[in-house]
Design a protein around this motif. Structure first.
Motif, mmCIF file in Angstrom:
data_model
loop_
_atom_site.group_PDB
_atom_site.id
_atom_site.type_symbol
_atom_site.label_atom_id
_atom_site.label_comp_id
_atom_site.label_asym_id
_atom_site.label_seq_id
_atom_site.Cartn_x
_atom_site.Cartn_y
_atom_site.Cartn_z
ATOM 1 N N ILE A 222 -12.360 115.260 95.294
ATOM 2 C CA ILE A 222 -12.993 116.287 96.110
ATOM 3 C C ILE A 222 -14.371 115.795 96.491
ATOM 4 N N THR A 223 -14.772 116.051 97.704
ATOM 5 C CA THR A 223 -16.150 115.745 98.045
ATOM 6 C C THR A 223 -16.542 116.556 99.261
ATOM 7 N N HIS A 224 -17.832 116.735 99.449
ATOM 8 C CA HIS A 224 -18.262 117.311 100.713
ATOM 9 C C HIS A 224 -18.921 116.218 101.549
ATOM 10 N N GLU A 225 -18.948 114.991 100.990
ATOM 11 C CA GLU A 225 -19.550 113.871 101.716
ATOM 12 C C GLU A 225 -18.449 113.107 102.445
ATOM 13 N N MET A 226 -18.466 113.181 103.768
ATOM 14 C CA MET A 226 -17.410 112.535 104.534
ATOM 15 C C MET A 226 -17.431 111.030 104.349
#
Ligand SMILES: Nc1ncnc2c1ncn2[C@@H]1O[C@H](COP(=O)(O)OP(=O)(O)O)[C@@H](O)[C@H]1O
Ligand SMILES: [Mg+2]
Lengths: 365, 218
Positions: A222-226
């Protein structure tokens, strides 16, 4: 391992695939739903998620904060119990497991966390040894495997240190070692690099990718950093308000983002129109103006510069460029300035899409 | 000046106090830590959820804590007779001291256990810890500095409470101070007792603080 008959392809590759197949590591969600009930009311965190994660791939989950990413990930090792639907690990429905079954399942699934979650009262070695200790592994074997795993994550010599004395990157390496020491088939990463600086992030991602290759481990991340997704994932799913809005190979999702949520998430990666150009851009052409054309590459073709020059039929200047290679596909856009007499319409064959965005006075440069 | 008999008497009283506080503190640890673990883990969101039992245990703890020690000392006499076989002397004081210190200590230990980061429990679950592994490897070790700090407070409080044990003829420093210092106006004895108590409390506090500092320095 040595001397395995290679029927086709290189022996190393055949061994790696058979290893991955033997170990398994597939996850499938079928119509998964999750509703949190509290005194404050009900929150639907996930609805009707159906998704297959393949053995040995690095699978990314992205979405805005609160989209339901963690909830989804946590149903894989049943830290979260789904309200409806099914989760299967290597075909086995995990809903019916009792405590022993669950403990067994969790020994096949490692997990790392944003804030590392290391035990402060235990040394690095004791932290990494804990999964084996509670599984009743013999002392000698524990010592040997802990040393191996610490070497794998690059923490030789740090075994007797307490976690509070380590840097963020080192702490996450301990977390990874702890997750890997029981030789799991699946590794879950919940924002594992979000608390790290960019340089450390890169080193942790490199480590994860290396582990994925060497151990044939399935990684769900999971990440919010593309940029993290772009760096290491094979496939990606975009979650918005608890639903899947987009799914596919990273190059496809990045090259042709269909949903508004994906486009919004990708926005920070795009530089947009350079500021000086934006100021000078005109909607209508004056004599002697340069035509500014944006060429987008969505991964279906590689920018052909000779072809570009030929198709333009005049002077072509590269004003700005942002094309990256993701999984062997060219993704991004370039801005070109075409001189008088050029034919912008012809550029449609060069890129996946081409559009005139305005005109500038070329003599200003 | 203190007469040799008085020094003897003080020495005896110190031993009685140490015995009373030591034994009942030991009981408070043995009973209080499991009680604290139960209060935390049987919570609705705990790892062994049992909300009803949790409420009952919580109410009992509050009940005992509401009763002043001197009242408990008298109210518990039948129970003390049952357990210690006597209602007089050092052992008769140990029973109410332990009964009063256990819930006191359990509540303090409970606070420390609750402060353990839930992320650590989650991490432990994710690596295949069973619930008692979580108690043994996560909750207790992570809360240990707080538990030791709470134990120090408990022991100091018990040293104070043990002064009332004279009411059941248990002796101890407090008893000497009341009988000689208060009833016979012997200020020297009173001062000697106060000095010994101060030294005792400081020693306990110092030992506790040192242990906590060592643990936190890791
Ligand atoms: N334990 C919980 N109790 C109640 N609501 C929760 C709980 N965990 C998550 N939620 C809610 O579920 C939604 C999804 O949360 P989460 O899965 O953590 O999202 P993300 O990881 O994408 O930020 C959010 O609205 C969040 O507030
Ligand atoms: Mg999250």
């Amino acid at each position: 391992m040595t001397g395995a008959p290679a029927i086709a392809g290189s022996p190393a590759r055949a061994a790696a695939t058979s290893e991955a197949r033997r170990k398994g590591g597939t996850v499938s969600f079928e119509g998964l739903g999750k509703v949190y009930r509290s005194s404050a009311g009900e929150v639907t965190a996930l609805s009707d998620i159906s998704l297959d994660i393949r053995a040995g791939e690095i699978f990314g989950i992205i979405g805005r904060s609160g989209a339901g990413k963690s909830s989804l990930l946590r149903t894989i090792n049943r830290l979260e119990q789904p309200t409806s639907g099914r989760v299967r690990i290597d075909g086995e429905d995990i809903a019916g497991l009792d405590e022993s079954g669950l403990v067994g399942l969790r020994r096949r699934i490692g997990m790392i966390f944003q804030h590392f979650n290391l035990l402060s009262a235990k040394t690095v070695r004791e932290n990494v040894a804990l999964p084996l200790r509670v599984a009743g592994v013999a002392r000698d074997e524990i010592a040997q495997r802990v040393d191996q795993t610490l070497a794998l994550v690059g923490l030789e010599g740090k075994g007797d240190t307490y976690p509070s004395r380590l840097s963020g990157g080192q702490k996450q390496r301990v977390g990874i070692a702890r997750a890997l020491v029981s030789r799991p088939e699946i590794l879950l990463c919940d924002e594992a690099t979000s608390a790290l600086d960019p340089e450390t992030t890169v080193s942790i991602l490199t480590l994860l990718k290396d582990i994925n290759r060497r151990l044939g481990l399935t990684i769900v991340l999971i990440t919010h950093e593309m940029s993290v997704i772009r760096e290491i994932c094979d496939r990606v799913v975009v979650i918005e308000k608890g639903e899947i809005v987009e799914e596919g190979p990273v190059w496809q999702v990045f090259g042709t983002p269909c949903h508004a949520a994906t486009q919004a998430l990708l926005q920070p990666l795009e530089n947009g129109l350079p500021e000086d150009l934006a100021h000078r851009l005109r909607d209508t052409a004056r004599p002697g103006d340069e035509t500014v054309v944006e060429l987008r590459f969505a991964g279906h073709r590689t920018p052909d510069l000779t072809g570009l020059a030929a198709a333009a039929g005049g002077t072509v200047r590269l004003l700005s460029s942002q094309v990256e290679r993701i999984q062997g596909h060219a993704i991004g856009q370039i801005l070109v300035g075409l001189g008088a007499g050029a034919r912008p319409e012809a550029l449609g064959q060069i890129a996946d899409s081409a559009r005139v965005i305005g005109y500038v006075d070329a003599t200003d440069d | 000046m203190l007469t040799p008999q008085m020094i003897d008497r003080l020495w005896q009283a110190l031993q009685d106090t140490l015995l009373m506080v030591g034994v009942s503190a030991g009981i408070a640890v043995l009973a209080g830590i499991p009680l604290a673990v139960f209060l935390v883990t049987s919570d609705r969101n705990g790892i062994f959820p049992a909300p009803r039992l949790n409420r009952i245990a919580g109410a009992l703890v509050n009940g005992f804590r509401a009763v002043p020690f001197i009242v408990l000392l008298v109210a518990l006499i039948p129970f003390t007779r049952l357990v210690a076989g006597t209602t007089i002397g050092v052992w008769a004081a140990i029973v109410p001291l332990a009964v009063s210190a256990t819930p006191f200590f359990a509540r303090i230990a409970e606070v420390s256990l609750r402060e353990v980061d839930p992320g650590l429990i989650e991490a432990a679950q994710s690596i295949g810890c069973r619930r008692w592994h979580i108690v043994r490897h996560v909750l207790l070790p992570e809360a240990l500095p707080g538990i030791i700090g709470g134990f120090t407070i408990t022991v100091v409080t018990m040293i104070g409470a043990s002064a009332m044990a004279g009411a059941v003829g248990a002796g101890g420093l407090g008893d000497v101070a009341i009988r000689y210092g208060y009833q016979r106006f012997d200020t020297t004895v009173m001062m000697a007792v106060i000095a010994i108590l101060i030294v005792l409390v400081c020693a306990v506090q110092f030992a506790g603080d040192t242990a906590v500092r060592r643990l936190r320095a890791r």
